[in-house]
Motif scaffolding. Structure first.
Motif, PDB file in Angstrom:
ATOM      1  N   GLY A 114       0.813  -1.222   0.000  1.00  0.00           N
ATOM      2  CA  GLY A 114       0.000   0.000   0.000  1.00  0.00           C
ATOM      3  C   GLY A 114       0.841   1.263   0.000  1.00  0.00           C
ATOM      4  O   GLY A 114       0.367   2.333   0.377  1.00  0.00           O
ATOM      5  N   ASP A 115       2.115   1.157  -0.418  1.00  0.00           N
ATOM      6  CA  ASP A 115       3.022   2.310  -0.402  1.00  0.00           C
ATOM      7  C   ASP A 115       2.923   3.104  -1.695  1.00  0.00           C
ATOM      8  O   ASP A 115       2.794   2.537  -2.783  1.00  0.00           O
ATOM      9  N   LEU A 116       3.013   4.421  -1.556  1.00  0.00           N
ATOM     10  CA  LEU A 116       3.039   5.326  -2.700  1.00  0.00           C
ATOM     11  C   LEU A 116       4.061   6.423  -2.440  1.00  0.00           C
ATOM     12  O   LEU A 116       4.042   7.055  -1.382  1.00  0.00           O
ATOM     13  N   GLU A 117       4.953   6.622  -3.385  1.00  0.00           N
ATOM     14  CA  GLU A 117       5.919   7.729  -3.289  1.00  0.00           C
ATOM     15  C   GLU A 117       5.879   8.497  -4.597  1.00  0.00           C
ATOM     16  O   GLU A 117       5.947   7.910  -5.677  1.00  0.00           O
ATOM     17  N   ILE A 118       5.745   9.821  -4.473  1.00  0.00           N
ATOM     18  CA  ILE A 118       5.779  10.704  -5.645  1.00  0.00           C
ATOM     19  C   ILE A 118       6.950  11.672  -5.444  1.00  0.00           C
ATOM     20  O   ILE A 118       7.017  12.374  -4.416  1.00  0.00           O
ATOM     21  N   TRP A 119       7.878  11.702  -6.395  1.00  0.00           N
ATOM     22  CA  TRP A 119       9.056  12.557  -6.290  1.00  0.00           C
ATOM     23  C   TRP A 119       9.073  13.572  -7.419  1.00  0.00           C
ATOM     24  O   TRP A 119       8.887  13.228  -8.585  1.00  0.00           O
ATOM     25  N   ARG A 120       9.296  14.848  -7.033  1.00  0.00           N
ATOM     26  CA  ARG A 120       9.380  15.937  -8.008  1.00  0.00           C
ATOM     27  C   ARG A 120      10.862  16.284  -8.197  1.00  0.00           C
ATOM     28  O   ARG A 120      11.549  16.642  -7.236  1.00  0.00           O
ATOM     29  N   ASN A 121      11.357  16.172  -9.406  1.00  0.00           N
ATOM     30  CA  ASN A 121      12.773  16.383  -9.715  1.00  0.00           C
ATOM     31  C   ASN A 121      12.968  17.729 -10.425  1.00  0.00           C
ATOM     32  O   ASN A 121      12.343  17.965 -11.468  1.00  0.00           O
ATOM     33  N   ARG A 122      13.847  18.568  -9.839  1.00  0.00           N
ATOM     34  CA  ARG A 122      14.123  19.881 -10.455  1.00  0.00           C
ATOM     35  C   ARG A 122      15.619  20.216 -10.368  1.00  0.00           C
ATOM     36  O   ARG A 122      16.311  19.794  -9.438  1.00  0.00           O
ATOM     37  N   GLU A 123      16.064  21.006 -11.329  1.00  0.00           N
ATOM     38  CA  GLU A 123      17.452  21.474 -11.342  1.00  0.00           C
ATOM     39  C   GLU A 123      17.539  22.840 -10.649  1.00  0.00           C
ATOM     40  O   GLU A 123      16.680  23.706 -10.867  1.00  0.00           O
ATOM     41  N   ILE A 124      18.559  23.005  -9.827  1.00  0.00           N
ATOM     42  CA  ILE A 124      18.733  24.271  -9.089  1.00  0.00           C
ATOM     43  C   ILE A 124      19.363  25.313 -10.006  1.00  0.00           C
ATOM     44  O   ILE A 124      20.368  25.061 -10.676  1.00  0.00           O
ATOM     45  N   VAL A 125      18.721  26.506 -10.065  1.00  0.00           N
ATOM     46  CA  VAL A 125      19.266  27.634 -10.833  1.00  0.00           C
ATOM     47  C   VAL A 125      19.370  28.845  -9.920  1.00  0.00           C
ATOM     48  O   VAL A 125      18.769  28.891  -8.831  1.00  0.00           O
ATOM     49  N   ASP A 126      20.162  29.826 -10.365  1.00  0.00           N
ATOM     50  CA  ASP A 126      20.343  31.062  -9.586  1.00  0.00           C
ATOM     51  C   ASP A 126      19.010  31.790  -9.467  1.00  0.00           C
ATOM     52  O   ASP A 126      18.166  31.727 -10.368  1.00  0.00           O
ATOM     53  N   ASP A 127      18.833  32.511  -8.379  1.00  0.00           N
ATOM     54  CA  ASP A 127      17.577  33.226  -8.132  1.00  0.00           C
ATOM     55  C   ASP A 127      17.265  34.231  -9.234  1.00  0.00           C
ATOM     56  O   ASP A 127      16.096  34.572  -9.466  1.00  0.00           O
TER      57      ASP A 127
END
Length: 417
Positions: free
Chosen positions: A55-68
Motif C-alpha cells: 500500500g506504499d506510494l511515493e511521488i518525487w518531483r525532480n528539479r534542477e537548481i538555478v540562480d535566483d
C-alpha cells in the motif's frame, strides 16, 4: 485519506473484479499522473513509485537548481537556489533536487476525486473485459439461468452474473421460460449500448443448430464430416446438408445415430423441430431432389442463369413437396439457393390453364403469391380448399374469393365449349 488506505481499498476492489496486477499498476499510475498534471501542468519531471502489496506510494518531483536571478526560474523543472536551500541548506546551483510530494499536498477534494476515478476506471475495465470475452465467444453455445421474462426479451445471468439477453425474434416460438430455468443458446452478437456491453443470444440462428450437431456428432467435431449449409424455420423444420470426407462414413447415418439417438437430443433442444439431414452433392439435379425430400420428382428443368428450377411431380407428391404451410419448398429453395416452382404432371394437363393467362383479371402479385406455394394452374388452385389458401398464403379472404370465382367461371366456359 492517506495513500496506503487509498491503494489498499483500490487493490481489494480490483482483485474482486479479477483485474491483474500489471493492469492495476498502470491504472494507479495513470490516475496519479492526472492529479499531478492538474496541479502542476505537467508530469514530465515526476517519478511515481508504487508498492501495491504494502500500500506504499511515493511521488518525487525532480528539479534542477538555478540562480535566483536566472531566466529559467519559472520552468517546470527548475527551482531557485533560495527555495532549494529551504529543503537542504547545502545545495548549490546546477545540482538536482528530488522533493517528495505527499498525497495530502493535492488536497482532500483531489484525493476523493482520485478514488472515484480509480473505481470508475476499474468498472470501465470490467466492461471492456466482458465485451472482449463475449466477442471471442460469438458463434459458441453458452448456458444461462433465466432471471427475468419480459414480453420482448428474456434476461439470463451467466455464472459470473453477467446479463445476457434473448430477444423475442431470437427465441424459438414454442419456447416457454420460467425464472430459474437453465437455457442454452449461441452468442449471436455483442454491442456497446450507452457505454455498456449488450450480449445478444439466439436460439433461432442456424449457427445454434450447427453447434448442437458438433456437440452430438464426434465426426463433425473431428472434421470427418462437414456441414455445408443449414436452413431453418425455428421450432418447425430444418434442412441440414452434410458431406463426408471419409468414404467409409455415411454422413447422414452418422448425424442421425443408431435409432436416431444423436439427433433426438437436438430435436428436443429445439422444441421438436423436424430436422431433415441431406447428403450434399455437387450434382445440382440430385441435390434438388434430395432437398425436396420426401417428395419424389418426376422431372425438372433448371435455369441456372436466373436461379430458377421447375420441378414436375405426380399429383399425390405435390403436397409433400410443398409441405405444411409451404415450409418444405421454402426451405429447399433456400438450401439449393434457387427459386423452385412446382408443377403437377397430369394426363389432363392440357385441359388445365396456366395462371399467367389470367393476368388481365388477377393481379401479378396475387399470381406470384399462389406460385410461391406451388400453385401455377387454375385446377391446382381449385383443388385446394379456401381455408388452406388462407392459411398458406398472405392473401385476404376477399381476394381469394375473387380468384376462385374467376377460375371457376373460366373452366366452366372451357367445359361448355
Amino acid at each position: 485519506m492517506n495513500s496506503s488506505v487509498l491503494i489498499e481499498s483500490f487493490a481489494e476492489f480490483a482483485k474482486f473484479k479479477n483485474i491483474d496486477r500489471p493492469t492495476m499498476m498502470r491504472i494507479l499510475e495513470d490516475v496519479f499522473r492526472t492529479m499531478i498534471r492538474k496541479k502542476w501542468g505537467t508530469d514530465e519531471n515526476f517519478d511515481i513509485i508504487l508498492n501495491v502489496e504494502k500500500g506504499d506510494l511515493e511521488i518525487w518531483r525532480n528539479r534542477e537548481i538555478v540562480d535566483d536571478n536566472s531566466e529559467d526560474i519559472w520552468d517546470h523543472d527548475k527551482i531557485a537556489l533560495s527555495d532549494a536551500r529551504k529543503i537542504e541548506p547545502d545545495f548549490e546551483v546546477g545540482e538536482e533536487v528530488s522533493e517528495e510530494v505527499k498525497l495530502e499536498d493535492f488536497g482532500r477534494r483531489a484525493v476523493l476525486t482520485a478514488r472515484q476515478t480509480l473505481i470508475q476506471r476499474i468498472k470501465d475495465m470490467e466492461k471492456e473485459l466482458l465485451f472482449q470475452k463475449y466477442k471471442d465467444l460469438v458463434g459458441e453455445i453458452i448456458s444461462g439461468e433465466v432471471y427475468q421474462v419480459w414480453n420482448r426479451e428474456v434476461l439470463l445471468l451467466d455464472q459470473e452474473e453477467n446479463e445476457l439477453l434473448i430477444p423475442k425474434m431470437e427465441q424459438i416460438p414454442k419456447d416457454r421460460y420460467r425464472k430459474g430455468d437453465v437455457v442454452r443458446a449461441v452468442v449471436q452478437r455483442v454491442e456497446i449500448v450507452n457505454g455498456n456491453p449488450k450480449i445478444i443470444l439466439s436460439r433461432t440462428s442456424p449457427t445454434f443448430l450447427e453447434r448442437l450437431f458438433e456437440n452430438e456428432v464426434p465426426e463433425i467435431f473431428d472434421g470427418l464430416i462437414a456441414i455445408k449449409k443449414i436452413v431453418r424455420e425455428p421450432g418447425e423444420r430444418a434442412k441440414v446438408a452434410v458431406e463426408s470426407f471419409d468414404d467409409r462414413i455415411d454422413p447422414v447415418g452418422a448425424c442421425v445415430g443408431m435409432k436416431g439417438s444423436r439427433i433426438h437430443s437436438i430435436v428436443r433442444e429445439l422444441e421438436n423441430e423436424n430436422i431433415d439431414v441431406i447428403n450434399y452433392t455437387e450434382n445440382l439435379e440430385l441435390y434438388i431432389q434430395r432437398a425436396l425430400s420426401p417428395a419424389k420428382i418426376s422431372s425438372m428443368k433448371i435455369d441456372e442463369e436466373n436461379r430458377r428450377v421447375s420441378v414436375f411431380l405426380k399429383p399425390d407428391q405435390v403436397s409433400l413437396a410443398i409441405g405444411k404451410g409451404g415450409q418444405n419448398i421454402k426451405l429447399a429453395s433456400r438450401l439449393v439457393d434457387m427459386e423452385i416452382d412446382v408443377f403437377r404432371e397430369s394426363e389432363t394437363y392440357e385441359e388445365d390453364i396456366s395462371l399467367e393467362e389470367f393476368s388481365d383479371e388477377i393481379e401479378d402479385w396475387v399470381i406470384a403469391e399462389l406460385r410461391r406455394i406451388g400453385l401455377d394452374t387454375a385446377k391446382s388452385v381449385l383443388a385446394i380448399t379456401k381455408e388452406d389458401l388462407l392459411r398458406r398464403t398472405e392473401l385476404e379472404e376477399e381476394t381469394i374469393d375473387d380468384v376462385l370465382s374467376i377460375l371457376r367461371e373460366e373452366l366452366e366456359e372451357e367445359d361448355n365449349q
